[in-house]
Scaffold this motif. Sequence first.
Motif, mmCIF file in Angstrom:
data_model
loop_
_atom_site.group_PDB
_atom_site.id
_atom_site.type_symbol
_atom_site.label_atom_id
_atom_site.label_comp_id
_atom_site.label_asym_id
_atom_site.label_seq_id
_atom_site.Cartn_x
_atom_site.Cartn_y
_atom_site.Cartn_z
ATOM 1 N N SER A 478 -2.246 -11.195 -7.404
ATOM 2 C CA SER A 478 -1.399 -10.600 -8.179
ATOM 3 C C SER A 478 0.370 -9.914 -6.900
ATOM 4 C CB SER A 478 -1.751 -9.011 -8.495
ATOM 5 O OG SER A 478 -2.576 -8.596 -7.044
ATOM 6 N N THR A 479 1.250 -9.625 -7.624
ATOM 7 C CA THR A 479 2.760 -9.570 -6.950
ATOM 8 C C THR A 479 3.249 -8.625 -7.037
ATOM 9 O OG1 THR A 479 3.905 -11.301 -8.297
ATOM 10 C CG2 THR A 479 3.026 -12.202 -6.358
ATOM 11 N N PRO A 480 4.362 -7.164 -6.079
ATOM 12 C CA PRO A 480 5.114 -7.213 -6.506
ATOM 13 C C PRO A 480 5.838 -6.836 -8.338
ATOM 14 C CG PRO A 480 4.594 -7.443 -4.349
ATOM 15 C CD PRO A 480 4.001 -8.049 -4.925
ATOM 16 N N HIS A 481 5.841 -5.941 -8.539
ATOM 17 C CA HIS A 481 6.244 -6.003 -9.675
ATOM 18 C C HIS A 481 8.271 -5.873 -9.207
ATOM 19 C CE1 HIS A 481 9.042 -5.190 -13.599
ATOM 20 N NE2 HIS A 481 6.737 -5.418 -14.220
ATOM 21 N N PRO A 482 9.389 -6.720 -10.285
ATOM 22 C CA PRO A 482 10.499 -6.906 -9.396
ATOM 23 C C PRO A 482 11.331 -5.342 -9.568
ATOM 24 C CG PRO A 482 10.142 -8.187 -11.004
ATOM 25 C CD PRO A 482 9.169 -7.726 -10.815
ATOM 26 N N LEU A 483 11.036 -5.763 -10.862
ATOM 27 C CA LEU A 483 11.671 -4.014 -11.012
ATOM 28 C C LEU A 483 10.943 -2.776 -10.491
ATOM 29 C CD1 LEU A 483 12.174 -4.573 -14.640
ATOM 30 C CD2 LEU A 483 13.893 -5.431 -13.258
ATOM 31 N N LEU A 484 10.982 -2.397 -10.185
ATOM 32 C CA LEU A 484 10.526 -1.568 -8.543
ATOM 33 C C LEU A 484 10.370 -1.283 -7.143
ATOM 34 C CD1 LEU A 484 7.147 -0.179 -10.839
ATOM 35 C CD2 LEU A 484 9.580 0.647 -10.948
ATOM 36 N N PRO A 485 10.669 -0.623 -6.861
ATOM 37 C CA PRO A 485 10.922 -0.649 -5.152
ATOM 38 C C PRO A 485 9.349 -0.499 -4.878
ATOM 39 C CG PRO A 485 11.429 2.047 -6.434
ATOM 40 C CD PRO A 485 10.991 0.954 -7.601
ATOM 41 N N PHE A 486 9.974 -1.384 -3.917
ATOM 42 C CA PHE A 486 8.300 -2.057 -3.118
ATOM 43 C C PHE A 486 7.652 -0.940 -2.194
ATOM 44 C CE2 PHE A 486 5.815 -3.572 0.806
ATOM 45 C CZ PHE A 486 4.936 -4.181 0.005
ATOM 46 N N PRO A 487 8.711 0.176 -2.053
ATOM 47 C CA PRO A 487 7.641 1.745 -0.833
ATOM 48 C C PRO A 487 7.202 2.364 -2.323
ATOM 49 C CG PRO A 487 9.927 1.004 -0.106
ATOM 50 C CD PRO A 487 9.590 0.232 -1.173
ATOM 51 N N LEU A 488 8.110 2.361 -2.916
ATOM 52 C CA LEU A 488 6.725 3.171 -3.965
ATOM 53 C C LEU A 488 5.440 2.610 -5.108
ATOM 54 C CD1 LEU A 488 6.936 5.680 -6.126
ATOM 55 C CD2 LEU A 488 8.389 3.556 -7.417
ATOM 56 N N GLN A 489 5.464 0.940 -4.789
ATOM 57 C CA GLN A 489 4.396 0.849 -4.837
ATOM 58 C C GLN A 489 3.135 1.047 -4.523
ATOM 59 O OE1 GLN A 489 5.228 -2.544 -7.285
ATOM 60 N NE2 GLN A 489 7.078 -2.992 -6.874
ATOM 61 N N HIS A 490 4.161 0.720 -2.959
ATOM 62 C CA HIS A 490 3.274 0.575 -1.579
ATOM 63 C C HIS A 490 2.129 1.518 -1.196
ATOM 64 C CE1 HIS A 490 1.959 0.661 2.584
ATOM 65 N NE2 HIS A 490 1.618 -0.970 2.007
#
Length: 873
Positions: A478-490
Motif C-alpha cells: 500500500s502507498t500513501p495517498h497523494p492528496l494528503l500531506p505525508f506527515p499527517l498520514q504518518h
Amino acid sequence: MLTSNDRAARTLRRELAADLNRGDEVLPLSAWISSQWQHRLISGAETRVPLTGTQEQRLWEEVIAAEEELHSLLPPARLAEMAGSAARLLYEWNARALFRSATVEGDPAIFLRWLTAFERKCKLDGWIPRSAITRALAEATANDANEQAPAELFLIGVERLTPAQQLLMDAYAHKGARVQFAEASPNATGLYLAECVDSADEFSQCALWAAKKLGENRSVAIIHADPAAVRPALERAFCQHLAPQKNDVSQTTVRAPYEFSLGVPLRSTLMVRHALLLLQWLTAPMDIELVSEIIRSPYFATADTLATRAEFDAFGLREASSLRAQRSIFEVIALMREMRHGAQRWPSLESFAHQLASAAKTASFTANAGWMDWAEHAAFLLTTAGWNSGRTEGSYEYQLRQRWQETLDELARMQALNERVSWTTALSTLEALTAQTLFAPQSHNAPVQVMSPMEAAGSEFDALWFLGADDLQWPTSSTPHPLLPFPLQHRTAMPGTHPEDDLARSSEITTRLLRSADEVVVSYAARTAAGEHARISRLLPASQMQPFPRNENAEVRPSIQLNTQIDTDTVPAPPSALRGGAGLLEAQAACSFRAFAERRLFSAEPGASEDGMDALERGTMLHELLEEFWLAVGSRRQLEKLSTPTTDGSPTQRDARLRAMIHNKLSRASASAWEQSYLDLEAERLFHLLSRWLDFELDRPDFSIHSTEQKIPGAEIGPVKIDLRVDRIDRVHTTEGDALLLIDYKTGPASPADWNGDRPERPQLPLYAAAAKIEGLAGIAFASLRAGEKGIALRGVSGLPGVFGPKDKPIDFEEQVYEWQHVLTTLAEQFAAGTAEVSPKRFPTTCTYCRQHILCRVHTLKNETADEEDGVE
C-alpha cells in the motif's frame, strides 16, 4: 455478531439459524453501523441523511468542476474518486481536525479547498458522507445520555478496527456494552508447501487437489490476493480437472462445484453491456464492430431471428459502402428496410428494424431533465427496442435483470440532489455505476469457494489452498495517498506510511488463513509469466511445512461420451458455374483445404471495418476509371492527342477528362467535412497515379483498345466451369502484324514469375489465356499501377516481337499456354474431387492472410510435426 464481510455474515446466519435468539443480529460491521445511524434518523435524534456512493461521487465532481484554477491531466471523475478516498481516510482515521489545522501546500492545499466546499454543501443540504458516520455515531453515543448501547457485540474475523471504529466501540463499552473478539482457531493439523513450475502448473495442481477433496465431501476454500486477476486462468484449470462437464457445449445450465465469492462488474455481463451499447447508439454513430454486437445480440428481438440478423451483419452491414467505420442507428434501420425484401430476402428484419426505429424516434435528448426522469427514460427506451423481451429467462438472467433494475433505481435516487442534467451526463453516470457495481449470482453454496484473504475473514473450512503466496504477490503493498500531506498520514498511522505496521497487518491475515482449516496448502509459481524467479513469501513458515505430494499424471475426466463415426459420403459436386474462378484456382494452388473451405463450405471472415476505402474499393474504383477512360479514348494515338500541352498553360484535355471522371466517381452529396477532406486526398492520389500510368502508355508501341471488362461466362478448365471477366484486351500493332495482348490491372505486387510451377501464385492471367479461347491472343501482362519510382510497369510474355517494346524477347506462346492449361486443369480436377488436404505451399508465408486457421489448425499440426521430428514426446 458483527463480521468483517457479507460472506461471513451470510454463512453464520445459515449455520446458526436455529440457535439465534429473538433480537440477535448477524451483520457485517459496516452494515450494522449504517443501521445504527438509520435508527437515529427514524427516532428523530439525527437529521443528516447518508449519501449513496453515486451521490457522493457526483457532489465531488461538482466541487472539482467549480475549481477555477484546476490544471490536471486526470478527468474530473477520476479526481472525484481520489478526493472521495482521501476524505474517507481522514474520517476513518480521525484526522479531519488535524488536516484542517495543518499547514499544507500543493495538491493537499487544493484538496483542502475541495473538502471544505464539499462539507459546506453537505451541511447546507443535510447530507453526511457514509465514511463520516462512524465517528459521528461515536460522538453521539458519548454525548447523548439517551443513546442506548447494545448489550453485547461479538466481532468475528475482524483483525483490526479503524480508529473511528475503535472510538465507537469504546463509546459503547463506556455505556456498558460487552465488546468481544472471536478467538483464533488452532493451527492447521496439516500444513503443506507446493512449489510449482509456473502459474499454469500451480492452478492445475490446485484443481486436482480440490477434485480430490470433493470426493471426500469436504468444504474447500481457494485463496488468492487478487482473484479477479487470475479468474480466467483458474476457471480453465477447474473446467479441465474439477468440472469437465462445463466443457459440454450442449449443456446450458451446468452447475459447477465451485464459485467465486467476488462478482464481476455489472457492465462486463453481456446483457448489461448490450443495453448500454444501445443507449449509446441512440445518442451518436457507433463503431461498426459495436453495432454488430447489438445486431447479433441474443437480448434484442427474438431468438428465431438471430441467424437472420447474423447474416445481415456479415453480408449487409459490413458490405455496405461507407467512408466511416461508424454507423448511426438511422443508417442501419434504412439499410435493414432496403434489404429486407431485396436480393438477400431477410423479411424477418422488419420487426427488428421497427423496434429500433421506435426507440430512435422516442429518444429525445436535447433538454436537461431530472435523474429520475432519465432513469425511467432509459428503461422505456430499452423496452421499446425489445431488450430482453419475449425471452425465457433462467435464474442467472433473472438475477442479472434485477441487479440492472437496482442500478437504475440507484440512478433515480440521484434525484435527491435536486439538479437537472443532460442525457450525456446521466448515461456516463449510469455507465460508471455499472462499472462499480459487482454482480454475482446467488450463491448455491458450492463446496469449493474462491475468494480473497479479506473475504475469508470470519469463515472456517475443511481444507484451504493459498495460491500465489510468493514474495512478489504477498504481502500486497500500500502507498500513501497523494492528496494528503505525508506527515499527517504518518502521524495517524494511515496505510502505506508505516511499512512495519502494514507488514504486521499482513502477518495477522496470514496467521488467520493458516488457522482457517484443518488442512492448508500454500503454493507459489517459481517462475512468473514475465520470466522472473519467485520465492515463498517471508510471512509464511516454510520450515514448518511439509512438501506437497504432487499429482504428476493427471487424467482429465471426460465430460461427454465421444462417438466415432466413419464418413463414407462423397463430397457434393461444386456449383455448375463458379464466380471468381481465378481466386478459386489461386486458393487451390496455395492450399487445397483453403479452396475447399472457401469455395465448397463457403467459410468466410466478416469484413473488417476501417475509415476510408479499403484496398478492394480503391482497386474497383481504379478499374472503373480506366474502363471509362479507354471506352471514350480508344487508342494510344487518341491518347497522344488529348495529352498535347496547351499554349496558355491550362490543363490538357486528358487531365481535364481525368479530373472530371474522378470527381463524378467520388462525389458524395452528404459528405461530412472529414469525408470530403478524405475524398479530396483520394482524388489527388488517383489523379497522380493515373497520370503516371497514362504517361507510361504513351511510350508503348502503338495499340488500340479491343475490349474492356469483357465477360466470358461458363469458361471451362477441366471439370470446372468458371465465369471470367477480363480487365482489358489491347490490339498491339507490331511490324509482324496485329496481336492481342490481355492485360490485368494490379495495384499490389505482381510478377510473371508468379505464373510458374505446378502451384502458381497468381494463375489469373494463365487461366484467361487457357480457358477464355480468345482468338489471336499473343500475350498476357500485368499492368502494375503502384506508387513509387518503379511502381508503373507492364510485365508479361508474348509470342510476337515488339508487343512490349523493341527489346522484348518473344516465347513460344502456344506451348506456354498448353503447359498452363495442363497445370490449371490438374488444380481444377483436385478441387472438383474435393481434395481438402492442409497443404500450404510455403508455411507460414502462405497462411499469413488466410482466414481458415480455426478450421485447419495448421499451426497446431505444424507444431506437432516439429515435435515428432525433434523427438519430443
